[in-house]
Design an enzyme around this catalytic site. Structure first.
Site, mmCIF file in Angstrom:
data_model
loop_
_atom_site.group_PDB
_atom_site.id
_atom_site.type_symbol
_atom_site.label_atom_id
_atom_site.label_comp_id
_atom_site.label_asym_id
_atom_site.label_seq_id
_atom_site.Cartn_x
_atom_site.Cartn_y
_atom_site.Cartn_z
ATOM 1 N N GLY A 296 -10.694 -0.256 7.741
ATOM 2 C CA GLY A 296 -11.267 -1.037 6.658
ATOM 3 C C GLY A 296 -11.049 -2.526 6.851
ATOM 4 O O GLY A 296 -11.924 -3.348 6.547
ATOM 5 N N TYR B 102 -11.532 2.749 6.431
ATOM 6 C CA TYR B 102 -10.279 3.328 5.936
ATOM 7 C C TYR B 102 -9.097 2.679 6.642
ATOM 8 O O TYR B 102 -9.060 2.594 7.873
ATOM 9 C CB TYR B 102 -10.280 4.840 6.180
ATOM 10 N N CYS B 103 -8.116 2.205 5.869
ATOM 11 C CA CYS B 103 -6.870 1.643 6.390
ATOM 12 C C CYS B 103 -7.183 0.490 7.351
ATOM 13 O O CYS B 103 -7.932 -0.425 7.019
ATOM 14 C CB CYS B 103 -6.039 2.749 7.025
ATOM 15 N N LEU B 104 -6.638 0.515 8.559
ATOM 16 C CA LEU B 104 -6.891 -0.555 9.517
ATOM 17 C C LEU B 104 -8.369 -0.638 9.864
ATOM 18 O O LEU B 104 -8.902 -1.730 10.131
ATOM 19 C CB LEU B 104 -6.047 -0.312 10.777
ATOM 20 N N LEU C 64 -11.248 1.777 1.808
ATOM 21 C CA LEU C 64 -10.337 2.826 1.354
ATOM 22 C C LEU C 64 -8.925 2.491 1.812
ATOM 23 O O LEU C 64 -8.634 2.510 3.011
ATOM 24 C CB LEU C 64 -10.764 4.184 1.914
#
Length: 608
Positions: free
Chosen positions: A348, A344-346, A372
């Site tokens: 990811g 998720y985000c960083l 994500l």
């Protein structure tokens, strides 16, 4: 599992022998190179300059005054030598004044007279019916026309760099937002009506709210209402155990709720800009609980909140002691099973780097990868790029060098500036002029539970990924070898959110250009956080879902959106069905967590 660093693998240990020893770059040598680059800091001139810059950056919340000045000069000097643009702006000013005068002349006599300009769809400042009454409708129309004129004045000037144009436009919008009519008592009809109706009691409540907020901010306390959403008590309550702990992360294994589970375990890598439990909020909207109920053996990384002592932690440390350490642990628990990975985000972005590095070896640890709201190409990273240039990063590095980290309040200030209408001015009007406290929610409380970013890691993140875009260009190296996302051959699932101001969806969509394998892609309604926390049954949710198979031609994001069917509801069931398809190992008896380091949510999530 042991609670020490000896059990944690290095990048080379996970990547395998294919990273030839002659080309391997040890973590120690990387740190030595970084130390040599910073050697000039101990020289009097360099130390003095950096100390001055760091002190000034404290006052400006990390914003480079030089960078802002250069942007205004670029715009102003090119405008000064553009007489054609002057004439165009004068003509627009004259026409807008005429339109406003005609509207002002007919509005008192024509019920529901058509306005001369409408607010932008996302602008809710003038949504109250009171703004359609005299004289407030004249104020809002004058402001909107003025706002439009300033947009014309700051754009379309030949010779101005795109980055400087974006900065000047952003700064002009910030100043206009600050001076907009809703922010002042005499020019806000809702505030005036509330004062008359309540005899000024709204101002007394607002003063109390302001005093309480100032006190909490001074003491470093969480906002009012956050005490009802404490991690491990109200949120982050999915049962589980901490099975390993090292200097950077705890690995949580969640308890099963089904008799049988998929053979493939699942590892979730969250961002470390905020706490992991965005993915394990209240029981009704916890993505972790949903996955466990779908029969997955779920593991979650919970990151340590860095302090000044962690200033030298870099991206390689987060890779070694984070993703690779977790993969090695899970592989040791379930030998022979491949792992479904989620980032998720960083988190990811880091996961994509890890899987891309493993893809160039014979390692077969990963079964699938889900990203994500995670960017892998930063060439169009949205309005965050306003804060990314050489001057800005250098200024920020001097601030972080003094502190050892980037403070959570300094980070939060940049994100609030991107949405100042909603997060600053509208909130101030509601809380301090109308005296209304917005009810706290689990998502809002999580958003205030901020973390820090270590100096070296954040510097590498900004320079290598945002500024140089090394990952998508094949220049980012792990173990001395470049990472190419096109090497990844496992199935990919990407999720972007339509109104994301952190990871714009068209930027996330660039995964189509970088990957060569099967890719399922979802564009869901909502923003960076609310679009991901989109549990089934959540009203108003919708998503578009498309599939790209290996060998297919590229489709640009706008055409993809036009061609892709939109569905009502949450995207979670569609992702669950995809996980069923790629998890081909069958089912096994449910696996109970056996960690001896305490129950979930662990210790690190409670760090302040």
């Amino acid at each position: 599992m042991q609670d020490d660093e000896s059990a944690v693998p290095t990048t080379q240990a996970v990547s395998g022998a294919s990273h030839g020893s002659g080309r391997e770059v040890s973590r120690a040598s990387l740190r030595e190179q970084a130390r040599l680059r910073d050697q000039h800091d101990i020289e009097p001139a360099g130390a003095l300059d950096r100390a001055l810059h760091g002190s000034l950056a404290q006052l400006t919340q990390g914003i480079s005054i030089v960078g802002l000045t250069l942007a205004w000069m670029d715009w102003g000097m090119h405008l000064a030598q553009s007489p054609g643009k002057w004439g165009q702006l004068l003509d627009k000013a004259w026409r807008k004044n005429l339109r406003w005068c005609r509207y002002a002349g007919r509005a008192p006599f024509e019920s529901g007279a058509d306005p001369c300009i409408a607010p932008l769809p996302q602008d809710r400042r003038f949504s109250s019916p009171a703004w359609q009454r005299w004289p407030y409708h004249l104020l809002q129309q004058a402001f909107l026309l003025n706002q439009q004129w300033w947009h014309n004045a700051t754009t379309g000037i030949d010779g101005v760099s795109t980055h400087h144009e974006d900065m000047v436009t952003f700064m002009a919008r910030q100043m206009l937002d600050m001076l907009s009519p809703p922010n002042f008592i005499p020019t806000n009809p809702d505030v005036c009506e509330a004062a008359l109706r309540e005899g000024g009691a709204n101002f007394l409540r607002g003063a109390g709210n302001l005093a309480d907020d100032l006190r909490r901010n001074w003491k470093g306390e969480a906002p009012a209402g956050s005490e009802h959403y404490l991690a491990g008590i109200h949120v982050a309550v999915t049962p589980g155990r901490v099975i390993i702990r090292n200097r950077l992360m705890e690995l949580i294994q969640y308890a099963p709720t089904t008799a049988g589970v998929h053979a493939e375990p699942m590892l979730i890598v969250p961002a470390w800009i905020m706490k992991y439990y965005i993915l394990d909020l209240s029981p009704h909207n916890s993505l972790v609980r949903y996955l466990v109920d779908q029969g997955h053996t779920v593991f979650m990384i919970s990151w340590h909140n860095p302090t000044a002592a962690d200033r030298d932690l870099g991206l390689d440390d987060y890779l070694d002691d984070g993703v690779y350490a977790a993969l090695q642990c899970i592989r040791g628990l379930f030998p022979g099973e491949r792992i479904n990975t989620v980032g998720y985000c960083l988190g990811g972005t880091l996961l994509a780097i890890a899987v891309g590095a493993l893809a160039s070896t014979t390692d077969a640890t990963v079964n699938s990868m889900t990203l994500l709201a995670a960017q892998t190409d930063f060439s169009e990273a949205g309005e965050l790029m306003l804060f990314i240039d050489e001057s800005q990063i250098d200024w920020l590095e001097d601030l972080m060098r003094q502190q050892g980290y980037l403070d959570n309040r300094q980070m939060a200030g940049a994100f609030r500036a991107l949405r100042s209408n909603d997060l600053v001015w509208s909130a101030a009007v509601n809380q301090y002029l109308l005296g209304r406290r917005a009810p706290m929610t689990d998502l809002m409380a999580w958003n205030t539970d901020t973390t820090r970013m270590p100096f070296r890691m954040h510097s590498e993140y900004l320079r290598k990924l945002f500024l140089s875009n090394d990952l998508s260009s094949g220049r980012y190296q792990v173990g001395g070898r470049p990472v190419a996302l096109s090497d990844i051959r496992v199935p990919l699932f990407g999720v972007a959110t339509a109104s994301d101001h952190v990871s714009p969806w068209r930027s996330v969509y660039k995964l189509h250009l970088l990957s060569c394998c099967d890719l399922d892609f979802v564009l869901t309604s909502g923003g960076h956080n609310a679009g991901i926390v989109s549990e089934p049954g959540h009203p108003g949710r919708r998503y578009s879902y498309g599939q790209r198979r290996h060998g297919s031609c590229y489709v640009d994001p706008d055409r993809w959106l036009d061609q892709t069917e939109e569905h009502e509801g949450s995207w979670w069931p569609a992702w669950s069905a995809w996980l069923e398809r790629v998890s081909t190992g069958g089912t096994v008896t449910a696996r109970e967590p056996h960690g001896d380091l305490g129950p979930a949510p662990g210790r690190y999530v409670l760090e302040r």
